[in-house]
Write a protein that holds these residues in place. Structure first.
Motif, PDB file in Angstrom:
ATOM      1  N   ILE A   1      50.574  36.069  45.092  1.00 40.63           N
ATOM      2  CA  ILE A   1      49.071  35.935  44.464  1.00 40.63           C
ATOM      3  C   ILE A   1      48.141  36.957  43.931  1.00 40.63           C
ATOM      4  CG2 ILE A   1      49.058  34.082  45.618  1.00 40.63           C
ATOM      5  CD1 ILE A   1      48.148  35.431  47.943  1.00 40.63           C
ATOM      6  N   PRO A   2      47.441  37.165  43.234  1.00 41.32           N
ATOM      7  CA  PRO A   2      46.415  38.142  43.161  1.00 41.32           C
ATOM      8  C   PRO A   2      45.572  38.299  43.547  1.00 41.32           C
ATOM      9  CG  PRO A   2      46.238  36.128  41.338  1.00 41.32           C
ATOM     10  CD  PRO A   2      47.322  35.972  42.249  1.00 41.32           C
ATOM     11  N   ASP A   3      44.784  39.394  44.504  1.00 37.91           N
ATOM     12  CA  ASP A   3      43.444  38.772  45.288  1.00 37.91           C
ATOM     13  C   ASP A   3      42.613  39.380  44.462  1.00 37.91           C
ATOM     14  OD1 ASP A   3      42.178  39.671  47.308  1.00 37.91           O
ATOM     15  OD2 ASP A   3      42.408  41.616  47.897  1.00 37.91           O
ATOM     16  N   ARG A   4      41.980  37.774  44.880  1.00 37.75           N
ATOM     17  CA  ARG A   4      40.794  37.230  44.704  1.00 37.75           C
ATOM     18  C   ARG A   4      40.228  36.231  44.712  1.00 37.75           C
ATOM     19  NH1 ARG A   4      44.200  35.347  38.571  1.00 37.75           N
ATOM     20  NH2 ARG A   4      44.709  33.720  38.914  1.00 37.75           N
ATOM     21  N   PRO A   5      39.217  35.143  44.699  1.00 38.09           N
ATOM     22  CA  PRO A   5      39.017  34.736  45.543  1.00 38.09           C
ATOM     23  C   PRO A   5      39.312  33.245  45.181  1.00 38.09           C
ATOM     24  CG  PRO A   5      37.081  36.016  45.050  1.00 38.09           C
ATOM     25  CD  PRO A   5      38.076  36.583  44.703  1.00 38.09           C
ATOM     26  N   GLY A   6      38.884  32.014  46.033  1.00 38.00           N
ATOM     27  CA  GLY A   6      39.527  31.231  45.527  1.00 38.00           C
ATOM     28  C   GLY A   6      41.517  31.160  45.140  1.00 38.00           C
ATOM     29  N   LEU A  21      44.005  31.194  47.368  1.00 40.73           N
ATOM     30  CA  LEU A  21      44.836  30.453  48.392  1.00 40.73           C
ATOM     31  C   LEU A  21      44.202  29.387  48.140  1.00 40.73           C
ATOM     32  CD1 LEU A  21      43.906  33.068  51.447  1.00 40.73           C
ATOM     33  CD2 LEU A  21      46.224  32.473  50.578  1.00 40.73           C
ATOM     34  N   ALA A  22      43.177  28.634  48.006  1.00 39.45           N
ATOM     35  CA  ALA A  22      42.450  27.508  48.163  1.00 39.45           C
ATOM     36  C   ALA A  22      43.274  26.420  46.836  1.00 39.45           C
ATOM     37  CB  ALA A  22      41.077  27.582  48.308  1.00 39.45           C
ATOM     38  N   MET A  23      43.250  26.890  46.016  1.00 34.57           N
ATOM     39  CA  MET A  23      44.139  26.490  44.934  1.00 34.57           C
ATOM     40  C   MET A  23      45.397  26.402  45.191  1.00 34.57           C
ATOM     41  SD  MET A  23      42.767  28.055  41.635  1.00 34.57           S
ATOM     42  CE  MET A  23      43.118  29.876  41.671  1.00 34.57           C
ATOM     43  N   ILE A  24      45.865  27.507  45.909  1.00 37.43           N
ATOM     44  CA  ILE A  24      47.672  27.037  46.473  1.00 37.43           C
ATOM     45  C   ILE A  24      47.827  25.983  47.480  1.00 37.43           C
ATOM     46  CG2 ILE A  24      49.299  28.215  47.893  1.00 37.43           C
ATOM     47  CD1 ILE A  24      49.171  31.318  46.289  1.00 37.43           C
ATOM     48  N   PHE A  25      47.306  25.709  48.440  1.00 32.79           N
ATOM     49  CA  PHE A  25      46.999  25.048  49.147  1.00 32.79           C
ATOM     50  C   PHE A  25      46.203  22.953  48.579  1.00 32.79           C
ATOM     51  CE2 PHE A  25      45.681  27.769  52.791  1.00 32.79           C
ATOM     52  CZ  PHE A  25      46.955  28.842  53.073  1.00 32.79           C
ATOM     53  N   VAL A  42      51.428  30.361  57.580  1.00 30.76           N
ATOM     54  CA  VAL A  42      52.187  30.717  56.502  1.00 30.76           C
ATOM     55  C   VAL A  42      51.197  32.593  57.066  1.00 30.76           C
ATOM     56  CG1 VAL A  42      49.015  30.700  56.326  1.00 30.76           C
ATOM     57  CG2 VAL A  42      50.329  31.061  54.360  1.00 30.76           C
ATOM     58  N   THR A  43      51.581  33.323  56.191  1.00 32.63           N
ATOM     59  CA  THR A  43      51.728  34.713  56.188  1.00 32.63           C
ATOM     60  C   THR A  43      51.254  35.000  54.995  1.00 32.63           C
ATOM     61  OG1 THR A  43      53.817  35.780  55.961  1.00 32.63           O
ATOM     62  CG2 THR A  43      53.033  35.323  58.263  1.00 32.63           C
ATOM     63  N   ILE A  44      50.590  36.317  54.868  1.00 29.82           N
ATOM     64  CA  ILE A  44      50.466  36.909  53.386  1.00 29.82           C
ATOM     65  C   ILE A  44      50.465  38.350  53.770  1.00 29.82           C
ATOM     66  CG2 ILE A  44      48.919  38.034  52.186  1.00 29.82           C
ATOM     67  CD1 ILE A  44      47.018  35.765  52.985  1.00 29.82           C
ATOM     68  N   GLU A  45      52.201  39.076  53.028  1.00 30.51           N
ATOM     69  CA  GLU A  45      51.939  40.443  52.766  1.00 30.51           C
ATOM     70  C   GLU A  45      51.466  41.023  51.369  1.00 30.51           C
ATOM     71  OE1 GLU A  45      55.391  43.734  53.516  1.00 30.51           O
ATOM     72  OE2 GLU A  45      55.875  42.059  53.296  1.00 30.51           O
ATOM     73  N   HIS A  46      50.299  41.772  52.226  1.00 26.65           N
ATOM     74  CA  HIS A  46      49.881  42.910  50.475  1.00 26.65           C
ATOM     75  C   HIS A  46      50.671  44.458  49.789  1.00 26.65           C
ATOM     76  CE1 HIS A  46      45.920  40.576  51.548  1.00 26.65           C
ATOM     77  NE2 HIS A  46      46.460  40.595  52.398  1.00 26.65           N
ATOM     78  N   SER A  47      50.354  43.934  48.941  1.00 30.72           N
ATOM     79  CA  SER A  47      50.863  45.477  48.104  1.00 30.72           C
ATOM     80  C   SER A  47      50.106  46.447  47.802  1.00 30.72           C
ATOM     81  CB  SER A  47      51.362  44.961  46.712  1.00 30.72           C
ATOM     82  OG  SER A  47      52.023  44.116  46.558  1.00 30.72           O
ATOM     83  N   PRO A  48      50.183  47.372  48.986  1.00 26.36           N
ATOM     84  CA  PRO A  48      49.254  48.564  48.814  1.00 26.36           C
ATOM     85  C   PRO A  48      48.885  49.193  47.608  1.00 26.36           C
ATOM     86  CG  PRO A  48      51.599  48.673  50.439  1.00 26.36           C
ATOM     87  CD  PRO A  48      52.015  47.544  49.698  1.00 26.36           C
ATOM     88  N   GLY A  49      47.875  49.542  47.709  1.00 22.02           N
ATOM     89  CA  GLY A  49      47.232  49.919  46.070  1.00 22.02           C
ATOM     90  C   GLY A  49      47.233  49.288  44.888  1.00 22.02           C
ATOM     91  N   ARG A  50      48.138  47.639  45.487  1.00 26.73           N
ATOM     92  CA  ARG A  50      47.866  47.058  44.051  1.00 26.73           C
ATOM     93  C   ARG A  50      46.981  45.643  43.662  1.00 26.73           C
ATOM     94  NH1 ARG A  50      53.150  45.737  41.918  1.00 26.73           N
ATOM     95  NH2 ARG A  50      51.953  44.873  40.682  1.00 26.73           N
ATOM     96  N   LEU A  88      47.571  42.839  44.476  1.00 27.70           N
ATOM     97  CA  LEU A  88      48.505  41.641  44.296  1.00 27.70           C
ATOM     98  C   LEU A  88      49.440  41.309  45.854  1.00 27.70           C
ATOM     99  CD1 LEU A  88      50.885  42.630  41.706  1.00 27.70           C
ATOM    100  CD2 LEU A  88      49.198  40.147  41.983  1.00 27.70           C
ATOM    101  N   GLY A  89      49.565  39.922  46.400  1.00 28.52           N
ATOM    102  CA  GLY A  89      50.230  40.176  48.029  1.00 28.52           C
ATOM    103  C   GLY A  89      51.226  39.189  47.573  1.00 28.52           C
TER     104      GLY A  89
END
Length: 363
Positions: free
Chosen positions: A301-306, A308-312, A325-333, A335-336
């Motif tokens: 997923i891209p790191d942008r507003p809304g 998570l809401a759309m996925i749910f 649910v868990t989220i692992e972020h990509s350092p420096g990018r 994305l997650g």
């Protein structure tokens, strides 16, 4: 009083995370709540958050149905004695995470144990203070009640009613048994988490840059307030020490075997890992009982507003309940990777729905 009694007037002494969360939960139930705290800033914030009204200085209010002492373990007994002398309520409880020592100290001080039931809601966060409080903090969580033989049935009923009104599950348990249990499942794990996190203070940028969700999971609770935790650990020192010594033995043996480097040594280390699997599987699932086996659906997923809401929303359209649910972020990018735990038979249905809506779903 009936078993399902809800105290209508309560006093909460201590406006930290737990005290303020109890106050917010009871306000949701329509209770009248008075708040007290020596920290005027914390008290003011709790009032501003809608947790209740500040108890007037010097005034002797009409006794409440229940006074909740949300103070550290070392302060429970003296706070209880003061509250009883002031006649703050007809029944009293506390929320400290250690039970045997405060009860012994209360008896030694001459507190009236007929109107007191020691309690411990097993909920919380690595964050502290009223700003971290939530009215739903206790939903579905165990709430240990350690009533002594002296406690009257009416006192037990009203304290049980508080736990139920906050959405928790009351659990009657002996104080010493409670302390041994929380040493194993809460207090010692906190020290172990801190020990792992302490290794990171000397880590170089390469190691920190490679850190992922695993080290975040292990060290999350190490972010908690050390001042709060030294009080907890000191009050439950012997049971915690027993657990830490057992863990230390396992780690020392594993370290020795790893240095040995032989195939036989690796087999013994594997035994520890297998015992870890077995122990982890015994932790109750979110609905109690054995942990169910969930399938994991990974979504980039891209790191942008809304997002998570759309996925749910997509999961809802696919009629798939997300169990965790868990989220692992990509350092420096920007994305997650979102990991959605679902029942196995629903995994492919959810994956297809997400792919159809444009998300990248590996596998």
């Amino acid at each position: 009083m009936s078993e399902d009694v809800v105290p209508r007037r309560i006093v909460v002494v201590g406006t930290g995370l737990i005290g303020t969360s109890i106050a917010l939960a009871m306000r949701e139930r329509g209770a009248e709540v008075l708040l007290a705290d020596r920290d005027s800033a914390a008290l003011a914030l709790a009032v501003e958050l809608g947790a209740g009204e500040a108890m007037p200085d010097g005034a002797r209010p009409e006794p409440a149905d229940l006074a909740v002492l949300a103070v550290p373990p070392a302060a429970v007994a003296v706070t209880l004695l003061d509250a009883q002398k002031r006649g703050l309520a007809t029944a009293y409880t506390d929320v400290a995470s250690v039970k045997a020592l405060p009860l012994a100290q209360a008896a030694e001080l001459g507190c009236d144990l007929t109107t007191f039931v020691a309690g411990h809601p097993l909920a919380g966060s690595e964050r502290s203070g009223p700003s971290a409080a939530r009215h739903d903090l206790f939903l579905g969580r165990p709430w240990a009640l350690c009533a002594t033989p002296e406690a009257t049935p009416e006192t037990v009923e009203v304290v049980t009613g508080l736990a139920k009104a906050c959405g928790a599950m009351p659990v009657q348990v002996d104080a010493a048994e409670h302390d041994r249990a929380v040493a194993l499942v809460s207090h010692a794990p906190h020290v172990v988490s801190a020990a792992v996190a302490a290794r990171l203070t000397g880590a170089d940028d390469v190691a920190l840059g490679l850190s992922g969700q695993g080290v975040r999971d292990v060290t999350r609770i190490a972010a908690s307030d050390p001042r709060l935790w030294i009080g907890i650990l000191s009050a439950n020192s012997a049971p915690v020490a027993d657990v830490l010594e057992a863990v230390a033995t396992d780690l020392a043996v594993a370290a020795s075997l790893l240095r040995d480097g032989s195939e036989e040594a690796a087999t013994h280390v594997a035994d520890l890992l297998l015992r870890g699997n077995a122990g982890r599987s015994r932790i109750p699932g979110k609905h109690g009982g054995d942990q169910p086996a969930y399938a994991t659906v990974q979504v980039v997923i891209p790191d942008r507003p809304g997002e998570l809401a759309m996925i749910f929303q997509a999961a809802g359209i696919a009629r798939v309940n997300i169990e965790d649910v868990t989220i692992e972020h990509s350092p420096g990018r920007p994305l997650g990777v979102l990991e959605l735990s679902v029942v196995p038979e629903a995994a492919e249905r959810l994956a297809e729905e997400l792919r159809a809506r444009g998300w990248s779903v590996p596998g």
